[in-house]
Design a protein around this motif. Structure first.
Motif, PDB file in Angstrom:
ATOM      1  N   ALA A   1      38.823  18.439  57.086  1.00 36.79           N
ATOM      2  CA  ALA A   1      37.801  19.047  57.939  1.00 36.79           C
ATOM      3  C   ALA A   1      37.933  18.617  59.396  1.00 36.79           C
ATOM      4  O   ALA A   1      37.923  19.456  60.309  1.00 36.79           O
ATOM      5  N   VAL A   2      38.051  17.336  59.622  1.00 39.98           N
ATOM      6  CA  VAL A   2      38.079  16.837  60.998  1.00 39.98           C
ATOM      7  C   VAL A   2      39.369  17.258  61.697  1.00 39.98           C
ATOM      8  O   VAL A   2      39.366  17.575  62.901  1.00 39.98           O
ATOM      9  N   ALA A   3      40.470  17.318  60.972  1.00 37.61           N
ATOM     10  CA  ALA A   3      41.720  17.787  61.577  1.00 37.61           C
ATOM     11  C   ALA A   3      41.550  19.209  62.096  1.00 37.61           C
ATOM     12  O   ALA A   3      42.025  19.543  63.193  1.00 37.61           O
ATOM     13  N   ALA A   4      40.868  20.057  61.323  1.00 37.82           N
ATOM     14  CA  ALA A   4      40.638  21.441  61.754  1.00 37.82           C
ATOM     15  C   ALA A   4      39.728  21.490  62.974  1.00 37.82           C
ATOM     16  O   ALA A   4      39.954  22.282  63.904  1.00 37.82           O
ATOM     17  N   LEU A   5      38.694  20.678  63.002  1.00 36.21           N
ATOM     18  CA  LEU A   5      37.770  20.666  64.138  1.00 36.21           C
ATOM     19  C   LEU A   5      38.448  20.143  65.402  1.00 36.21           C
ATOM     20  O   LEU A   5      38.221  20.664  66.503  1.00 36.21           O
ATOM     21  N   LEU A   6      39.269  19.125  65.266  1.00 37.89           N
ATOM     22  CA  LEU A   6      39.960  18.577  66.431  1.00 37.89           C
ATOM     23  C   LEU A   6      40.979  19.561  67.004  1.00 37.89           C
ATOM     24  O   LEU A   6      41.284  19.531  68.194  1.00 37.89           O
ATOM     25  N   ALA A   7      41.491  20.462  66.156  1.00 39.69           N
ATOM     26  CA  ALA A   7      42.474  21.448  66.613  1.00 39.69           C
ATOM     27  C   ALA A   7      41.830  22.656  67.277  1.00 39.69           C
ATOM     28  O   ALA A   7      42.523  23.465  67.897  1.00 39.69           O
ATOM     29  N   ASP A   8      40.513  22.796  67.166  1.00 42.71           N
ATOM     30  CA  ASP A   8      39.802  23.961  67.719  1.00 42.71           C
ATOM     31  C   ASP A   8      38.520  23.465  68.382  1.00 42.71           C
ATOM     32  O   ASP A   8      37.516  23.229  67.720  1.00 42.71           O
ATOM     33  N   GLU A   9      38.555  23.318  69.682  1.00 50.76           N
ATOM     34  CA  GLU A   9      37.444  22.676  70.392  1.00 50.76           C
ATOM     35  C   GLU A   9      36.165  23.502  70.415  1.00 50.76           C
ATOM     36  O   GLU A   9      35.096  22.981  70.720  1.00 50.76           O
ATOM     37  N   ARG A  10      36.212  24.789  70.098  1.00 53.00           N
ATOM     38  CA  ARG A  10      35.002  25.610  70.057  1.00 53.00           C
ATOM     39  C   ARG A  10      34.528  25.878  68.628  1.00 53.00           C
ATOM     40  O   ARG A  10      33.622  26.689  68.414  1.00 53.00           O
ATOM     41  N   ALA A  11      35.112  25.191  67.666  1.00 51.89           N
ATOM     42  CA  ALA A  11      34.663  25.318  66.282  1.00 51.89           C
ATOM     43  C   ALA A  11      33.439  24.438  66.080  1.00 51.89           C
ATOM     44  O   ALA A  11      33.488  23.221  66.310  1.00 51.89           O
ATOM     45  N   ALA A  12      32.350  25.051  65.650  1.00 50.98           N
ATOM     46  CA  ALA A  12      31.115  24.308  65.427  1.00 50.98           C
ATOM     47  C   ALA A  12      31.133  23.577  64.099  1.00 50.98           C
ATOM     48  O   ALA A  12      30.619  22.460  63.977  1.00 50.98           O
ATOM     49  N   PHE A  13      31.720  24.209  63.075  1.00 49.43           N
ATOM     50  CA  PHE A  13      31.692  23.616  61.736  1.00 49.43           C
ATOM     51  C   PHE A  13      32.876  24.129  60.930  1.00 49.43           C
ATOM     52  O   PHE A  13      33.485  25.153  61.256  1.00 49.43           O
ATOM     53  N   VAL A  14      33.182  23.401  59.870  1.00 50.35           N
ATOM     54  CA  VAL A  14      34.138  23.844  58.859  1.00 50.35           C
ATOM     55  C   VAL A  14      33.383  23.916  57.538  1.00 50.35           C
ATOM     56  O   VAL A  14      32.896  22.894  57.048  1.00 50.35           O
ATOM     57  N   GLN A  15      33.267  25.123  56.997  1.00 50.96           N
ATOM     58  CA  GLN A  15      32.616  25.318  55.705  1.00 50.96           C
ATOM     59  C   GLN A  15      33.679  25.359  54.613  1.00 50.96           C
ATOM     60  O   GLN A  15      34.660  26.081  54.725  1.00 50.96           O
ATOM     61  N   PHE A  16      33.462  24.584  53.538  1.00 52.46           N
ATOM     62  CA  PHE A  16      34.404  24.543  52.428  1.00 52.46           C
ATOM     63  C   PHE A  16      33.848  25.315  51.235  1.00 52.46           C
ATOM     64  O   PHE A  16      32.628  25.360  51.005  1.00 52.46           O
ATOM     65  N   ARG A  17      34.756  25.908  50.501  1.00 56.35           N
ATOM     66  CA  ARG A  17      34.388  26.573  49.252  1.00 56.35           C
ATOM     67  C   ARG A  17      33.872  25.541  48.259  1.00 56.35           C
ATOM     68  O   ARG A  17      34.318  24.396  48.243  1.00 56.35           O
ATOM     69  N   PHE A  18      32.918  25.956  47.432  1.00 54.50           N
ATOM     70  CA  PHE A  18      32.504  25.075  46.345  1.00 54.50           C
ATOM     71  C   PHE A  18      32.437  25.851  45.038  1.00 54.50           C
ATOM     72  O   PHE A  18      32.395  27.069  45.016  1.00 54.50           O
ATOM     73  N   GLU A  19      32.485  25.110  43.973  1.00 53.31           N
ATOM     74  CA  GLU A  19      32.388  25.694  42.647  1.00 53.31           C
ATOM     75  C   GLU A  19      31.511  24.792  41.797  1.00 53.31           C
ATOM     76  O   GLU A  19      31.141  23.681  42.219  1.00 53.31           O
ATOM     77  N   PHE A  20      31.165  25.260  40.617  1.00 54.86           N
ATOM     78  CA  PHE A  20      30.202  24.550  39.787  1.00 54.86           C
ATOM     79  C   PHE A  20      30.903  23.803  38.657  1.00 54.86           C
ATOM     80  O   PHE A  20      31.641  24.400  37.862  1.00 54.86           O
ATOM     81  N   ALA A  21      30.661  22.499  38.586  1.00 51.29           N
ATOM     82  CA  ALA A  21      31.249  21.693  37.527  1.00 51.29           C
ATOM     83  C   ALA A  21      30.729  22.114  36.155  1.00 51.29           C
ATOM     84  O   ALA A  21      31.402  21.918  35.147  1.00 51.29           O
ATOM     85  N   ASN A  22      29.527  22.692  36.120  1.00 49.71           N
ATOM     86  CA  ASN A  22      28.932  23.133  34.845  1.00 49.71           C
ATOM     87  C   ASN A  22      29.045  24.642  34.655  1.00 49.71           C
ATOM     88  O   ASN A  22      28.230  25.242  33.962  1.00 49.71           O
ATOM     89  N   ARG A  23      30.064  25.255  35.256  1.00 46.00           N
ATOM     90  CA  ARG A  23      30.162  26.713  35.228  1.00 46.00           C
ATOM     91  C   ARG A  23      30.346  27.286  33.825  1.00 46.00           C
ATOM     92  O   ARG A  23      30.046  28.462  33.588  1.00 46.00           O
TER      93      ARG A  23
END
Length: 415
Positions: A157-179
């Motif tokens: 996440a931080v590597a992506a933010l440091l590479a793009d100075e106007r990026a406010a956030f990095v959203q990651f995909r999630f899934e359900f362990a009890n799916r």
């Protein structure tokens, strides 16, 4: 009577047209998602890494706090630059359980800040704001208490933010362990997979605003502050902050890997609590953010797409209005070939579109074979009809009502 039926038909036509617009938008995003590429980022030596604050807000979550603490403490980040902030608004024995868990942590780990407030003012948004005021870290990670991040999450996440100075956030995909718990959790996983791999990825590929999902993301502190900070005047504080940040000239990044693990509501009651809060919150944010969107210097497709995103929950009452208008017209005039043709065409369009939108994510994430896919897809109509009946009233009342209490989604802590 003829004039009244004409009005009913007109309402049904408008509702059906809005549903068609939502469907076409999702097909468009699914097509655009083929061009999605993960954000760029290069590894940074530990000496050059910024301080990170990991915020874990919760309320009476005794079953989940120990796992949340252990997972956050295991994140791969320089110990002297990592603070785990446990935002505890609990009124039960969760705090005592957490203190005991903190005491069992081995020495040499990250700093642990157990924050107890005297009141739940502002609920989750209030807790996040209070915690942020206790830190000066330039990067802020947010995890719901039932979410578990892989150790390398912050590095990516931080590597992506440091590479793009106007990026406010990095959203990651999630899934359900009890799916695989039951038919409901399998249906929710299919919905979430489609949300990230089709809807979110499509918006990101088209450089259009997409939402921060409230958890599983790392924010740049400067973007939070530039957007005006956390606000508790809606039930969807995450969506509200998203659009204020975009309006201030920032943008988001989406990462589909590594995925985080969460817990899906495994019974209809818990799921309804979650969905009712989301439905109301989306409408409240729409009332607040639509003027920002249409004043912003965005391309027209981005404005239309953002407006449809905020209007997504309006599809619930529109479904009831369209179906009700067709049934009422048929009941009064007598069901004939026209009514049958409309119902058949709607079912075919919806079915074919559902497959076109949901099958690519299902295959991409290797969720199983075609039999499993069909079995899962057939559960979706029941969930959607129940949701439309249960939440349409709240959606229609939300624009005229004040903010309601934040009712958390019940969690068991079991996977």
């Amino acid at each position: 009577m003829t004039a009244l039926l004409g009005l009913v038909d007109a309402i049904g036509l408008l509702a059906g047209s809005f549903l068609l617009a939502l469907l076409l938008q999702h097909l468009r995003l699914s097509w655009m998602a083929r061009r999605f590429r993960p954000p760029a980022g290069t590894a940074v030596p530990d000496a050059g890494l910024p301080a990170v604050l990991v915020q874990v807000p919760f309320y009476n979550e005794a079953a989940s706090v120990e796992g949340a603490l252990a997972s956050a403490a295991a994140l791969d980040w320089p110990r002297e630059k990592l603070t785990i902030q446990l935002l505890d608004d609990s009124t039960d024995d969760t705090g005592c359980i957490l203190q005991a868990a903190i005491g069992r942590l081995p020495p040499g780990g990250p700093a642990i800040d157990h924050v107890r407030r005297a009141h739940r003012s502002g609920f989750k948004a209030g807790a996040l704001a209070a915690g942020l005021a206790r830190s000066v870290a330039p990067m802020v990670a947010i995890l719901d208490v039932d979410f578990r991040a892989p150790p390398d999450w912050l590095r990516v996440a931080v590597a992506a933010l440091l590479a793009d100075e106007r990026a406010a956030f990095v959203q990651f995909r999630f899934e359900f362990a009890n799916r695989d718990r039951n038919w409901m959790t399998r249906g929710q996983q299919l919905s979430v997979d489609t949300h990230f791999c089709a809807e979110q990825a499509g918006r990101a590929a088209g450089r259009e605003p997409f939402q921060f999902n409230g958890t599983g993301a790392v924010w740049r502190r400067a973007a939070i502050e530039d957007a005006g900070g956390w606000s508790a005047d809606t039930l969807a504080e995450d969506l509200d902050l998203t659009f204020r940040a975009y309006a201030a000239g920032w943008h988001g990044l989406l990462a589909l890997e590594p995925a985080l693990q969460g817990e899906a509501p495994a019974d209809i009651g818990a799921w309804r609590v979650q969905q009712a809060r989301w439905s109301t919150g989306f409408v409240q944010v729409a009332r607040k953010a639509l003027p920002l969107i249409w004043r912003a210097a965005w391309p027209l497709p981005a404005k239309l797409g953002a407006s449809l995103l905020l209007g997504l929950q309006a599809g619930l009452p529109c479904f009831l209005l369209a179906a009700g208008a067709l049934l009422l017209d048929g009941g009064v005039r007598g069901f004939g070939p026209v009514h049958g043709a409309i119902a058949t065409a709607a079912a075919i369009v919806a079915g074919v579109s559902a497959v076109a939108i949901t099958l690519p994510p299902f295959k991409r994430l290797r969720r199983g074979g075609i039999v499993r896919y069909v079995a899962t897809l057939t559960t979706m109509p029941a969930l959607l009809v129940f949701l439309a009946i249960a939440n349409s009233g709240a959606v229609m009342a939300a624009p005229f009502a004040a903010r309601r209490d934040f009712v958390r989604t019940p969690k068991t802590g079991r996977k």
